[in-house]
Design a protein around this motif. Structure first.
Motif, PDB file in Angstrom:
ATOM      1  N   TRP A 187       0.825  -1.211   0.000  1.00  0.00           N
ATOM      2  CA  TRP A 187       0.000   0.000   0.000  1.00  0.00           C
ATOM      3  C   TRP A 187       0.862   1.265   0.000  1.00  0.00           C
ATOM      4  N   ILE A 188       1.931   1.268   0.781  1.00  0.00           N
ATOM      5  CA  ILE A 188       2.741   2.471   0.947  1.00  0.00           C
ATOM      6  C   ILE A 188       3.674   2.696  -0.234  1.00  0.00           C
ATOM      7  N   LEU A 189       4.273   1.626  -0.731  1.00  0.00           N
ATOM      8  CA  LEU A 189       5.242   1.775  -1.822  1.00  0.00           C
ATOM      9  C   LEU A 189       4.582   1.905  -3.182  1.00  0.00           C
ATOM     10  N   THR A 190       3.304   1.477  -3.272  1.00  0.00           N
ATOM     11  CA  THR A 190       2.557   1.613  -4.529  1.00  0.00           C
ATOM     12  C   THR A 190       1.208   2.249  -4.219  1.00  0.00           C
ATOM     13  N   PRO A 191       1.185   3.551  -3.944  1.00  0.00           N
ATOM     14  CA  PRO A 191      -0.047   4.212  -3.478  1.00  0.00           C
ATOM     15  C   PRO A 191      -1.069   4.500  -4.581  1.00  0.00           C
ATOM     16  N   GLU A 192      -1.579   3.412  -5.192  1.00  0.00           N
ATOM     17  CA  GLU A 192      -2.627   3.610  -6.200  1.00  0.00           C
ATOM     18  C   GLU A 192      -3.975   3.801  -5.483  1.00  0.00           C
ATOM     19  N   PRO A 193      -5.044   4.183  -6.198  1.00  0.00           N
ATOM     20  CA  PRO A 193      -6.324   4.532  -5.561  1.00  0.00           C
ATOM     21  C   PRO A 193      -6.861   3.486  -4.597  1.00  0.00           C
ATOM     22  N   ASN A 194      -6.783   2.203  -4.969  1.00  0.00           N
ATOM     23  CA  ASN A 194      -7.304   1.154  -4.099  1.00  0.00           C
ATOM     24  C   ASN A 194      -6.502   1.082  -2.804  1.00  0.00           C
ATOM     25  N   ALA A 195      -5.185   1.281  -2.930  1.00  0.00           N
ATOM     26  CA  ALA A 195      -4.323   1.263  -1.750  1.00  0.00           C
ATOM     27  C   ALA A 195      -4.664   2.422  -0.817  1.00  0.00           C
ATOM     28  N   LEU A 196      -4.931   3.589  -1.388  1.00  0.00           N
ATOM     29  CA  LEU A 196      -5.277   4.749  -0.571  1.00  0.00           C
ATOM     30  C   LEU A 196      -6.617   4.554   0.121  1.00  0.00           C
ATOM     31  N   MET A 197      -7.546   3.891  -0.558  1.00  0.00           N
ATOM     32  CA  MET A 197      -8.851   3.594   0.049  1.00  0.00           C
ATOM     33  C   MET A 197      -8.673   2.691   1.262  1.00  0.00           C
TER      34      MET A 197
END
Length: 647
Positions: free
Chosen positions: A457-467
């Motif tokens: 989530w932190i190293l690849t902060p795409e929209p789903n990860a931010l959600m």
């Protein structure tokens, strides 16, 4: 400015929210004031009186806030208002008659501010509006300290017909263990352990009380400071002087003293002074025991419960408790803490029951240590209402050389997760529509797997990860091995240090919700569905505040599993430049959360959607002031995390 107006100006410059006014506005206010003298025992207003045309501010003297106890025909002391305290504000803005008496305790001088002037100030100055709204909600810290235990927090059905508990004589412990002030702390701790007690009285050579130490003192002053107990004398850490009472203290009297002195123990002496024979000791628990239906009793019953049915009934009782707190305008920070304790006690008991059931099925005890995590609003200690579940299981890594099979470990905890979430559903906590629950194998993992998940989530902060970040970054350990949660949190901080862009993306995500006002400053409401023309207070007002607090808390590495209010409170210590904004954010969040909860009970739903048409002018203005505050927080995020550079 004449001498009288100047004197008033100097006075009001000392107190909130008047010291927030521009000089010209404060000078104008001083010209509209009246200064009135009141003799001792004279009433300023009484229960049932129609609202006066003034709001009162105490200049000198003291005013007792009281309530008539009909069954005993007594006047119960609720609070003491002193210099700078405000009287009569709630009834003016909330409408209706006075529900308490204001009786002069010591001859007093009161400033009388015309009601129309107060309303004008609230409409024109957002900081004044927020302060007064918070004060009405009983959130002004100075007032909360004095009334935190006087709003009958231990009796949810506080009304004129059932205040008898306030007049009960509190019975404490008769056999008191004492120690000399020259003894060391190690000796005191050993004595407390041997006698299985939580406090010790310190006495002089005449056996008169000098002070008191509690197990909390040992934790806070010795253990937390890593001090050698044998190297410190008892007199160096005792609380002194000890507060003494006579042998027949009433519950109401002790509640007032507890609030005023911020204490939890009393020494009972023959004549009520510290120069007479010790007869006993009274703790907060003893006072609670005199009350009827109260949080401590509910939690104790939860701990003793052995069925989901009884747990559901106790949680239903808690809803009644919450509704009563809201009606009494009890301090919301206290309410949040109580409801969180009740919810946590239920989760704790449900997990214990589930483990027992797994044992009867032959699956045994947990194969490795684990931690139950509450997420989202429950993780932030903000689940006032029984909204849907958000939870997860974090368990210990299974050693590669262990005889325990890793797949069997996962199977056990998945089964535990399913049982617990099902029991919580039966108690009244809806299942998460997105299946973010411990019953889902995606959210039931060992520590190493959770670390990898957060890395993703932190190293690849795409929209789903931010959600997911908005939910999972609010985790809080509720049951089990808390060290696992600490290890995970420390890992998250180290990852954020490595990938600083993550907080920039998270900050940008927190700014996506626009100010919910149209070009003409009308509220942006729902345009379709069941709640057409209603205002979404969760998504458009509460979430922007909690999102901003989350980003800033992780930026400053604030290591607490706290609420949005607690996060903003901590941020004040870390960022003095924006302390005023964070302080206002605390009040704003309290007002919004209370508004949602009241709306929920009124309509018997989640309270998320508010009918704007039913709000009065000042309530609407308060909301708009909160949106203005949210814009300030967004500016802080924009500058600090340079979100303009995101492409």
């Amino acid at each position: 400015m004449n001498a009288i107006d100047h004197d008033s100006y100097i006075f009001f410059k000392q107190f909130q929210p008047f010291n927030q006014l521009p000089d010209f506005a404060l000078q104008s206010l001083c010209k509209d004031l009246q200064l009135t003298y009141y003799d001792e025992n004279k009433y300023i207003f009484k229960e049932g009186d129609a609202a006066h045309e003034f709001v009162y501010v105490v200049k000198k003297g003291a005013v007792a806030i009281t309530k008539i106890q009909e069954s005993a025909q007594n006047e119960v002391l609720v609070d003491i208002c002193e210099e700078g305290d405000i009287l009569g504000l709630r009834v003016l803005l909330a409408s209706g008659d006075y529900v308490l008496n204001a009786k002069v305790k010591e001859e007093a001088l009161l400033y009388c501010i015309p009601a129309k002037v107060v309303k004008l100030l609230m409409e024109k100055y957002p900081k004044v509006s927020l302060f007064f709204a918070g004060l009405i909600a009983n959130q002004l810290p100075e007032r909360t300290k004095k009334t935190a235990l006087l709003d009958n927090h231990y009796n949810p059905s506080y009304n004129l017909s059932n205040q008898e508990n306030d007049f009960k004589i509190v019975q404490g412990v008769k056999q008191v263990i004492t120690i000399s002030p020259e003894s060391n702390v190690f000796e005191a701790a050993q004595l407390m352990k041997t006698k299985n007690i939580g406090s010790l009285l310190i006495t002089d050579t005449s056996q008169y009380p000098l002070g008191i130490i509690t197990d909390a003192d040992l934790r806070r002053k010795i253990v937390a400071e890593n001090i050698q107990p044998s190297a410190v004398l008892v007199k160096e850490i005792m609380s002194s002087p000890v507060i003494t009472v006579n042998e027949t203290p009433k519950a109401s009297e002790l509640l007032i003293l507890m609030a005023q002195k911020n204490i939890r123990h009393f020494c009972v002496t023959k004549d009520g002074t510290d120069k007479s024979e010790i007869c006993g000791i009274i703790s907060e628990r003893d006072i609670v025991a005199t009350q009827g239906n109260n949080p401590a009793v509910i939690i104790r019953k939860i701990q003793q419960s052995n069925s989901v049915v009884s747990l559901k009934a106790l949680r239903d009782t808690t809803d009644e408790l919450l509704q009563s707190y809201l009606e009494q305008e009890t301090a919301l920070r206290f309410v949040l803490e109580i409801i969180t304790q009740v919810n946590d006690a239920i989760i704790d008991k449900v997990i214990s029951l589930a483990i027992q059931e797994l044992e009867t099925k032959g699956l045994g005890k947990p194969p490795v240590s684990f931690c139950w995590l509450s997420l989202g609003s429950e993780g932030r200690k903000e689940q006032l209402l029984r909204t849907d579940q958000d939870n997860a299981i974090l368990y210990e890594n299974v050693p590669t050389d262990s005889k325990v099979d890793e797949s069997e470990v996962n199977k056990y905890f998945l089964e535990l997760g399913k049982m617990v979430t099902e029991m919580l559903y039966e108690i009244g906590f809806e299942k998460c529509p997105g299946d973010i629950m411990a019953s889902n194998k995606a959210w039931c993992r060992p520590l190493e797997s959770w670390k990898r998940q957060f890395e993703s989530w932190i190293l690849t902060p795409e929209p789903n990860a931010l959600m997911h970040s908005n939910i999972f970054f609010d985790f809080r350990p509720v049951y089990g091995n808390e060290q696992l949660a600490i290890d995970l949190q420390n890992h998250i901080f180290s990852l954020i240090d490595k990938e600083t862009r993550f907080l920039t993306f998270l900050a940008n995500n927190a700014m996506l919700n626009p100010t919910p006002l149209s070009f003409f400053r009308n509220f942006i409401v729902e345009k379709g569905g069941k709640f057409t023309d209603f205002f979404d207070i969760k998504a458009r007002a509460l979430m922007p505040l909690s999102d901003a607090a989350r980003v800033l808390a992780y930026h400053h590495k604030i290591q607490l599993y706290g609420s949005t209010i607690e996060r903003f409170t901590e941020l004040i210590k870390h960022d003095n430049k924006n302390a005023d904004i964070y302080s206002e954010a605390c009040m704003a969040f309290e007002i919004l959360l209370r508004t949602r909860a009241i709306n929920a009970f009124e309509h018997q739903n989640a309270g998320r959607y508010i009918d704007i048409k039913k709000l009065n002018k000042l309530q609407k203005q308060t909301l708009k002031n909160i949106f203005s505050l949210t814009d300030k927080l967004k500016k802080i995020l924009k500058v600090r995390f340079r979100t303009d550079f995101i492409r």
